[in-house]
Scaffold this motif. Structure first.
Motif, PDB file in Angstrom:
ATOM      1  N   ASN A 258       1.361  -1.186  -6.038  1.00 12.46           N
ATOM      2  CA  ASN A 258       2.020  -1.897  -7.135  1.00 12.46           C
ATOM      3  C   ASN A 258       1.067  -2.821  -7.903  1.00 12.46           C
ATOM      4  O   ASN A 258       1.428  -3.943  -8.261  1.00 12.46           O
ATOM      5  CB  ASN A 258       3.239  -2.674  -6.615  1.00 12.46           C
ATOM      6  CG  ASN A 258       4.247  -2.935  -7.710  1.00 12.46           C
ATOM      7  OD1 ASN A 258       4.323  -2.177  -8.676  1.00 12.46           O
ATOM      8  ND2 ASN A 258       4.999  -4.002  -7.574  1.00 12.46           N
ATOM      9  N   PHE A 259      -0.139  -2.327  -8.138  1.00 11.11           N
ATOM     10  CA  PHE A 259      -1.121  -3.043  -8.949  1.00 11.11           C
ATOM     11  C   PHE A 259      -1.194  -2.393 -10.322  1.00 11.11           C
ATOM     12  O   PHE A 259      -1.171  -1.167 -10.434  1.00 11.11           O
ATOM     13  CB  PHE A 259      -2.534  -2.924  -8.351  1.00 11.11           C
ATOM     14  CG  PHE A 259      -2.871  -3.917  -7.287  1.00 11.11           C
ATOM     15  CD1 PHE A 259      -3.134  -5.240  -7.600  1.00 11.11           C
ATOM     16  CD2 PHE A 259      -2.974  -3.522  -5.964  1.00 11.11           C
ATOM     17  CE1 PHE A 259      -3.482  -6.150  -6.618  1.00 11.11           C
ATOM     18  CE2 PHE A 259      -3.327  -4.413  -4.972  1.00 11.11           C
ATOM     19  CZ  PHE A 259      -3.575  -5.741  -5.301  1.00 11.11           C
ATOM     20  N   SER A 260      -1.326  -3.205 -11.349  1.00 12.13           N
ATOM     21  CA  SER A 260      -1.702  -2.665 -12.658  1.00 12.13           C
ATOM     22  C   SER A 260      -3.217  -2.501 -12.632  1.00 12.13           C
ATOM     23  O   SER A 260      -3.905  -3.059 -11.762  1.00 12.13           O
ATOM     24  CB  SER A 260      -1.299  -3.628 -13.779  1.00 12.13           C
ATOM     25  OG  SER A 260      -2.070  -4.822 -13.703  1.00 12.13           O
TER      26      SER A 260
ATOM     27  N   ARG B 192      -3.415   2.748  -6.060  1.00 11.99           N
ATOM     28  CA  ARG B 192      -3.141   1.573  -6.907  1.00 11.99           C
ATOM     29  C   ARG B 192      -1.649   1.487  -7.213  1.00 11.99           C
ATOM     30  O   ARG B 192      -1.038   0.417  -7.114  1.00 11.99           O
ATOM     31  CB  ARG B 192      -3.937   1.646  -8.218  1.00 11.99           C
ATOM     32  CG  ARG B 192      -3.616   0.504  -9.182  1.00 11.99           C
ATOM     33  CD  ARG B 192      -4.412   0.588 -10.465  1.00 11.99           C
ATOM     34  NE  ARG B 192      -4.155   1.763 -11.263  1.00 11.99           N
ATOM     35  CZ  ARG B 192      -3.096   1.947 -12.062  1.00 11.99           C
ATOM     36  NH1 ARG B 192      -2.139   1.028 -12.126  1.00 11.99           N
ATOM     37  NH2 ARG B 192      -2.956   3.051 -12.768  1.00 11.99           N
ATOM     38  N   LEU B 193      -1.062   2.611  -7.574  1.00  6.60           N
ATOM     39  CA  LEU B 193       0.364   2.623  -7.897  1.00  6.60           C
ATOM     40  C   LEU B 193       1.210   2.331  -6.658  1.00  6.60           C
ATOM     41  O   LEU B 193       2.203   1.605  -6.744  1.00  6.60           O
ATOM     42  CB  LEU B 193       0.761   3.958  -8.521  1.00  6.60           C
ATOM     43  CG  LEU B 193       0.161   4.227  -9.906  1.00  6.60           C
ATOM     44  CD1 LEU B 193       0.484   5.642 -10.366  1.00  6.60           C
ATOM     45  CD2 LEU B 193       0.627   3.198 -10.919  1.00  6.60           C
ATOM     46  N   ARG B 194       0.808   2.879  -5.517  1.00  3.31           N
ATOM     47  CA  ARG B 194       1.535   2.610  -4.268  1.00  3.31           C
ATOM     48  C   ARG B 194       1.484   1.127  -3.905  1.00  3.31           C
ATOM     49  O   ARG B 194       2.435   0.588  -3.344  1.00  3.31           O
ATOM     50  CB  ARG B 194       0.951   3.422  -3.117  1.00  3.31           C
ATOM     51  CG  ARG B 194       1.383   4.851  -3.125  1.00  3.31           C
ATOM     52  CD  ARG B 194       0.922   5.552  -1.872  1.00  3.31           C
ATOM     53  NE  ARG B 194       1.239   6.967  -1.938  1.00  3.31           N
ATOM     54  CZ  ARG B 194       0.800   7.855  -1.085  1.00  3.31           C
ATOM     55  NH1 ARG B 194       0.021   7.480  -0.076  1.00  3.31           N
ATOM     56  NH2 ARG B 194       1.131   9.120  -1.206  1.00  3.31           N
TER      57      ARG B 194
ATOM     58  N   ASN C 122      -4.615  -6.032 -12.927  1.00  4.42           N
ATOM     59  CA  ASN C 122      -4.542  -6.824 -11.697  1.00  4.42           C
ATOM     60  C   ASN C 122      -5.581  -6.384 -10.674  1.00  4.42           C
ATOM     61  O   ASN C 122      -6.233  -7.220 -10.049  1.00  4.42           O
ATOM     62  CB  ASN C 122      -3.156  -6.745 -11.050  1.00  4.42           C
ATOM     63  CG  ASN C 122      -2.069  -7.355 -11.892  1.00  4.42           C
ATOM     64  OD1 ASN C 122      -1.008  -6.756 -12.035  1.00  4.42           O
ATOM     65  ND2 ASN C 122      -2.295  -8.529 -12.446  1.00  4.42           N
TER      66      ASN C 122
END
Length: 78
Positions: free
Chosen positions: A27-29, A23-25, A32
């Protein structure tokens, strides 16, 4: 079938770590990503913490939105 609760917790925690990593890779919160798969942000949080056991459909949708394979998402070593 007897469920090994300790093993289940370990598995869910490791899958949760993978979900958060991808998720972080991507770029989602959490919010989102939840919106993208039709879930609530608190559900994503619970998955990442290893508190909920996702369905196969949910794992598939997460992998699709995070642009990884299902195998990558659930690849864990116990």
């Amino acid at each position: 079938m007897q469920i090994d609760k300790s093993l289940k917790r370990k598995i869910l925690k490791k899958i949760g770590i993978n979900i958060k990593l991808y998720r972080l890779r991507a770029n989602f919160s959490q919010e989102n990503l939840a919106f993208e798969i039709g879930a609530d942000r608190t559900y994503i949080s619970a998955l990442e913490l290893g508190l909920k056991s996702p369905s196969l459909y949910c794992l598939y949708m997460l992998a699709k939105k995070l642009n990884v394979t299902l195998k990558e998402l659930i690849d864990i070593k116990i």
